[in-house]
Motif scaffolding. Structure first.
Motif, PDB file in Angstrom:
ATOM      1  N   VAL A  97     -23.955 -27.415 114.071  1.00 42.76           N
ATOM      2  CA  VAL A  97     -22.566 -27.074 113.749  1.00 42.76           C
ATOM      3  C   VAL A  97     -22.522 -25.811 112.910  1.00 42.76           C
ATOM      4  O   VAL A  97     -23.116 -25.750 111.834  1.00 42.76           O
ATOM      5  CB  VAL A  97     -21.907 -28.230 112.964  1.00 42.76           C
ATOM      6  CG1 VAL A  97     -20.443 -27.900 112.692  1.00 42.76           C
ATOM      7  CG2 VAL A  97     -22.037 -29.542 113.721  1.00 42.76           C
ATOM      8  N   CYS A  98     -21.812 -24.804 113.402  1.00 42.90           N
ATOM      9  CA  CYS A  98     -21.689 -23.552 112.649  1.00 42.90           C
ATOM     10  C   CYS A  98     -20.669 -23.733 111.521  1.00 42.90           C
ATOM     11  O   CYS A  98     -19.562 -24.207 111.760  1.00 42.90           O
ATOM     12  CB  CYS A  98     -21.246 -22.431 113.575  1.00 42.90           C
ATOM     13  SG  CYS A  98     -20.942 -20.914 112.664  1.00 42.90           S
ATOM     14  N   THR A  99     -21.091 -23.314 110.313  1.00 37.19           N
ATOM     15  CA  THR A  99     -20.159 -23.389 109.168  1.00 37.19           C
ATOM     16  C   THR A  99     -20.039 -22.035 108.462  1.00 37.19           C
ATOM     17  O   THR A  99     -19.641 -21.967 107.307  1.00 37.19           O
ATOM     18  CB  THR A  99     -20.628 -24.458 108.161  1.00 37.19           C
ATOM     19  OG1 THR A  99     -21.983 -24.195 107.801  1.00 37.19           O
ATOM     20  CG2 THR A  99     -20.508 -25.852 108.717  1.00 37.19           C
ATOM     21  N   THR A 100     -20.398 -20.977 109.168  1.00 40.27           N
ATOM     22  CA  THR A 100     -20.257 -19.621 108.619  1.00 40.27           C
ATOM     23  C   THR A 100     -18.757 -19.276 108.558  1.00 40.27           C
ATOM     24  O   THR A 100     -17.974 -19.861 109.315  1.00 40.27           O
ATOM     25  CB  THR A 100     -21.066 -18.655 109.518  1.00 40.27           C
ATOM     26  OG1 THR A 100     -22.425 -19.106 109.519  1.00 40.27           O
ATOM     27  CG2 THR A 100     -21.025 -17.226 109.037  1.00 40.27           C
ATOM     28  N   PRO A 101     -18.318 -18.356 107.652  1.00 37.95           N
ATOM     29  CA  PRO A 101     -16.885 -18.172 107.406  1.00 37.95           C
ATOM     30  C   PRO A 101     -15.945 -18.138 108.608  1.00 37.95           C
ATOM     31  O   PRO A 101     -14.924 -18.833 108.567  1.00 37.95           O
ATOM     32  CB  PRO A 101     -16.835 -16.896 106.574  1.00 37.95           C
ATOM     33  CG  PRO A 101     -18.070 -17.016 105.749  1.00 37.95           C
ATOM     34  CD  PRO A 101     -19.120 -17.594 106.671  1.00 37.95           C
ATOM     35  N   PRO A 102     -16.191 -17.392 109.690  1.00 31.86           N
ATOM     36  CA  PRO A 102     -15.202 -17.450 110.790  1.00 31.86           C
ATOM     37  C   PRO A 102     -14.984 -18.881 111.302  1.00 31.86           C
ATOM     38  O   PRO A 102     -13.843 -19.290 111.554  1.00 31.86           O
ATOM     39  CB  PRO A 102     -15.818 -16.555 111.871  1.00 31.86           C
ATOM     40  CG  PRO A 102     -16.627 -15.569 111.091  1.00 31.86           C
ATOM     41  CD  PRO A 102     -17.214 -16.357 109.936  1.00 31.86           C
ATOM     42  N   CYS A 103     -16.039 -19.670 111.402  1.00 33.57           N
ATOM     43  CA  CYS A 103     -15.871 -21.059 111.839  1.00 33.57           C
ATOM     44  C   CYS A 103     -15.234 -21.888 110.722  1.00 33.57           C
ATOM     45  O   CYS A 103     -14.394 -22.750 110.980  1.00 33.57           O
ATOM     46  CB  CYS A 103     -17.212 -21.664 112.248  1.00 33.57           C
ATOM     47  SG  CYS A 103     -17.658 -21.243 113.947  1.00 33.57           S
ATOM     48  N   MET A 104     -15.626 -21.595 109.472  1.00 35.70           N
ATOM     49  CA  MET A 104     -15.071 -22.348 108.343  1.00 35.70           C
ATOM     50  C   MET A 104     -13.555 -22.121 108.262  1.00 35.70           C
ATOM     51  O   MET A 104     -12.777 -23.061 108.098  1.00 35.70           O
ATOM     52  CB  MET A 104     -15.739 -21.878 107.058  1.00 35.70           C
ATOM     53  CG  MET A 104     -15.422 -22.686 105.842  1.00 35.70           C
ATOM     54  SD  MET A 104     -16.050 -21.847 104.391  1.00 35.70           S
ATOM     55  CE  MET A 104     -15.020 -20.436 104.304  1.00 35.70           C
ATOM     56  N   GLU A 138     -26.111 -21.381 110.666  1.00 35.53           N
ATOM     57  CA  GLU A 138     -25.357 -20.142 110.466  1.00 35.53           C
ATOM     58  C   GLU A 138     -24.812 -19.664 111.806  1.00 35.53           C
ATOM     59  O   GLU A 138     -25.112 -20.243 112.850  1.00 35.53           O
ATOM     60  CB  GLU A 138     -26.262 -19.069 109.835  1.00 35.53           C
ATOM     61  CG  GLU A 138     -26.789 -19.426 108.458  1.00 35.53           C
ATOM     62  CD  GLU A 138     -25.691 -19.586 107.424  1.00 35.53           C
ATOM     63  OE1 GLU A 138     -24.571 -19.067 107.647  1.00 35.53           O
ATOM     64  OE2 GLU A 138     -25.930 -20.247 106.396  1.00 35.53           O
ATOM     65  N   CYS A 139     -24.064 -18.580 111.759  1.00 38.26           N
ATOM     66  CA  CYS A 139     -23.295 -18.081 112.921  1.00 38.26           C
ATOM     67  C   CYS A 139     -24.048 -18.193 114.242  1.00 38.26           C
ATOM     68  O   CYS A 139     -25.175 -17.739 114.396  1.00 38.26           O
ATOM     69  CB  CYS A 139     -22.915 -16.629 112.681  1.00 38.26           C
ATOM     70  SG  CYS A 139     -21.955 -15.950 114.026  1.00 38.26           S
ATOM     71  N   LEU A 140     -23.397 -18.805 115.215  1.00 42.78           N
ATOM     72  CA  LEU A 140     -23.979 -18.970 116.540  1.00 42.78           C
ATOM     73  C   LEU A 140     -23.590 -17.821 117.468  1.00 42.78           C
ATOM     74  O   LEU A 140     -23.955 -17.809 118.640  1.00 42.78           O
ATOM     75  CB  LEU A 140     -23.517 -20.296 117.152  1.00 42.78           C
ATOM     76  CG  LEU A 140     -24.072 -21.548 116.477  1.00 42.78           C
ATOM     77  CD1 LEU A 140     -23.333 -22.798 116.942  1.00 42.78           C
ATOM     78  CD2 LEU A 140     -25.556 -21.703 116.750  1.00 42.78           C
ATOM     79  N   GLY A 141     -22.827 -16.880 116.930  1.00 42.94           N
ATOM     80  CA  GLY A 141     -22.458 -15.708 117.735  1.00 42.94           C
ATOM     81  C   GLY A 141     -21.317 -15.978 118.700  1.00 42.94           C
ATOM     82  O   GLY A 141     -21.158 -15.246 119.673  1.00 42.94           O
ATOM     83  N   ALA A 142     -20.541 -17.005 118.466  1.00 43.34           N
ATOM     84  CA  ALA A 142     -19.401 -17.294 119.343  1.00 43.34           C
ATOM     85  C   ALA A 142     -18.137 -17.389 118.496  1.00 43.34           C
ATOM     86  O   ALA A 142     -17.243 -18.188 118.770  1.00 43.34           O
ATOM     87  CB  ALA A 142     -19.642 -18.589 120.101  1.00 43.34           C
ATOM     88  N   CYS A 143     -18.067 -16.528 117.459  1.00 43.98           N
ATOM     89  CA  CYS A 143     -17.009 -16.642 116.443  1.00 43.98           C
ATOM     90  C   CYS A 143     -15.605 -16.572 117.026  1.00 43.98           C
ATOM     91  O   CYS A 143     -14.682 -17.162 116.461  1.00 43.98           O
ATOM     92  CB  CYS A 143     -17.167 -15.548 115.403  1.00 43.98           C
ATOM     93  SG  CYS A 143     -18.853 -15.073 115.082  1.00 43.98           S
ATOM     94  N   THR A 144     -15.405 -15.825 118.110  1.00 48.19           N
ATOM     95  CA  THR A 144     -14.041 -15.699 118.644  1.00 48.19           C
ATOM     96  C   THR A 144     -13.501 -17.042 119.098  1.00 48.19           C
ATOM     97  O   THR A 144     -12.295 -17.220 119.199  1.00 48.19           O
ATOM     98  CB  THR A 144     -13.997 -14.729 119.837  1.00 48.19           C
ATOM     99  OG1 THR A 144     -15.067 -15.041 120.702  1.00 48.19           O
ATOM    100  CG2 THR A 144     -14.072 -13.299 119.389  1.00 48.19           C
TER     101      THR A 144
HETATM  102  S1  FES Z   1     -19.119 -17.952 112.518  1.00 47.84           S
HETATM  103 FE1  FES Z   1     -19.350 -19.672 113.786  1.00 47.84          FE
HETATM  104  S2  FES Z   1     -20.019 -18.813 115.617  1.00 47.84           S
HETATM  105 FE2  FES Z   1     -19.894 -17.129 114.318  1.00 47.84          FE
END
Ligand code: FES
Length: 246
Positions: A97-104, A138-144
Motif C-alpha cells: 500500500v502506497c502511503t507517500t503524500p499524493p496517495c496520502m 513508498e511511491c509506486l509511480g501511479a500517483c495520478t
Molecule cells: S504517491 Fe502513491 S503512487 Fe505515487
C-alpha cells in the motif's frame, strides 16, 4: 515506512537453489550483460528467486552473490532497499500500500485502516490461511490514480475504504477482482472523464508529405565527414581593441 531487515534466523531456510525453470530465466538475464558486468543482473536474480520461493531469504542472497561474483553485503543492500523484495514470508496476495503524500492526500489512510482491520495490524504478517498480508511502501509511480496498492504485478487504483475491503474479500477467496482503476477511470484521464483533446478531428489521419524536407543534392560520405566551423567559434563575441568602450 517499516524498517527493512532480513527475517530472523529461526525462520530462514537452511539453503537455497534455483529450480530448473528459474535456472533458464537466470541464464537469460545474465546473458544480457557483457562479461564482467554480471552484477547488473542482481535485481533480476533476486526477483526470480522471490517468484520461486515467495520471499527473499538469507541463503538466496548468498546464492545470488556467489552466482554474480558479488559480496553478500552488496546483494543485501539491493534486497533491503527495494520494497518489491519481501524479506519475510508473505501471504499469497501481498498488498503493498502506497502511503507517500499524493496517495496520502487522496485517502491512503483509509486503505491502511481497511488492511489493518481486515488483514491484521502487523505488516508483513500473513493471515492464518496464508492468503493475505500487507505492508506500506513508498511511491509506486501511479500517483495520478492515487491511492494505489500493488499485488504481484498488478496495480489497484482509485481506492477508498469500500473498494479496498471488497478487494481484500475477493483475494481471501482467491478470486481477485479486475486490476486497475476501481472507479472505472480509463488510464490516467481526469476523474470525471476525458476533458482535453476531445476534438476527434485531431486524431484523423493526415496526408503524408511526399517532397523530402531537404531537396538539395545528397552529400557524399567524404563531404559529410569534413570538419566544419565549431559552434563555440561561430558564436564567440568579436574581440575588442584594448581601451575600447564596453
Ligand atoms: S504517491 Fe502513491 S503512487 Fe505515487
Amino acid at each position: 515506512m517499516s524498517l527493512r531487515r532480513l527475517a530472523p534466523p529461526d525462520i530462514q531456510p537452511a539453503s537455497f537453489a534455483f529450480n530448473d525453470d528459474s535456472e533458464k530465466r537466470v541464464a537469460v538475464e545474465i546473458a544480457k550483460y557483457p562479461p564482467g558486468r554480471q552484477a547488473s543482473a542482481v535485481i533480476s536474480l533476486l526477483w526470480i528467486g522471490q517468484e520461486q520461493d515467495g520471499w527473499v531469504t538469507h541463503p538466496m542472497i548468498e546464492a545470488v552473490g556467489r552466482r554474480l561474483g558479488m559480496p553478500f553485503i552488496r546483494v543485501l543492500e539491493v534486497a533491503t532497499f527495494y520494497t518489491m523484495f519481501n524479506l519475510h514470508p508473505v501471504g499469497k496476495f501481498h498488498l503493498q500500500v502506497c502511503t507517500t503524500p499524493p496517495c496520502m492526500l487522496r485517502g491512503s489512510d483509509d486503505v491502511v485502516k481497511a488492511c489493518e482491520k481486515h488483514i491484521g495490524h502487523a505488516q508483513m504478517a500473513p493471515t492464518a490461511d496464508g492468503m493475505l498480508s500487507w505492508t506500506e511502501v513508498e511511491c509506486l509511480g501511479a500517483c495520478t490514480n492515487a491511492p494505489v496498492f500493488q499485488v504481484g504485478r498488478d496495480f489497484y487504483e482509485d481506492l477508498d475504504a469500500d473498494s479496498t475491503v471488497k478487494l481484500i474479500e475477493a483475494f481471501r477467496k482467491g478470486q481477485p477482482l479486475k486490476a486497475g482503476s476501481q472507479t472505472g477511470r480509463v488510464s490516467s484521464e481526469a476523474a470525471g472523464g476525458q476533458n482535453t483533446l476531445t476534438d476527434r478531428a485531431i486524431y484523423a489521419p493526415r496526408p503524408v508529405a511526399t517532397a523530402p524536407h531537404n531537396a538539395g543534392p545528397a552529400l557524399t560520405d567524404s563531404e559529410a565527414k569534413k570538419p566544419t566551423q565549431a559552434a563555440s567559434d561561430r558564436e564567440a563575441p568579436a574581440q575588442k581593441p584594448p581601451g575600447a568602450a564596453t
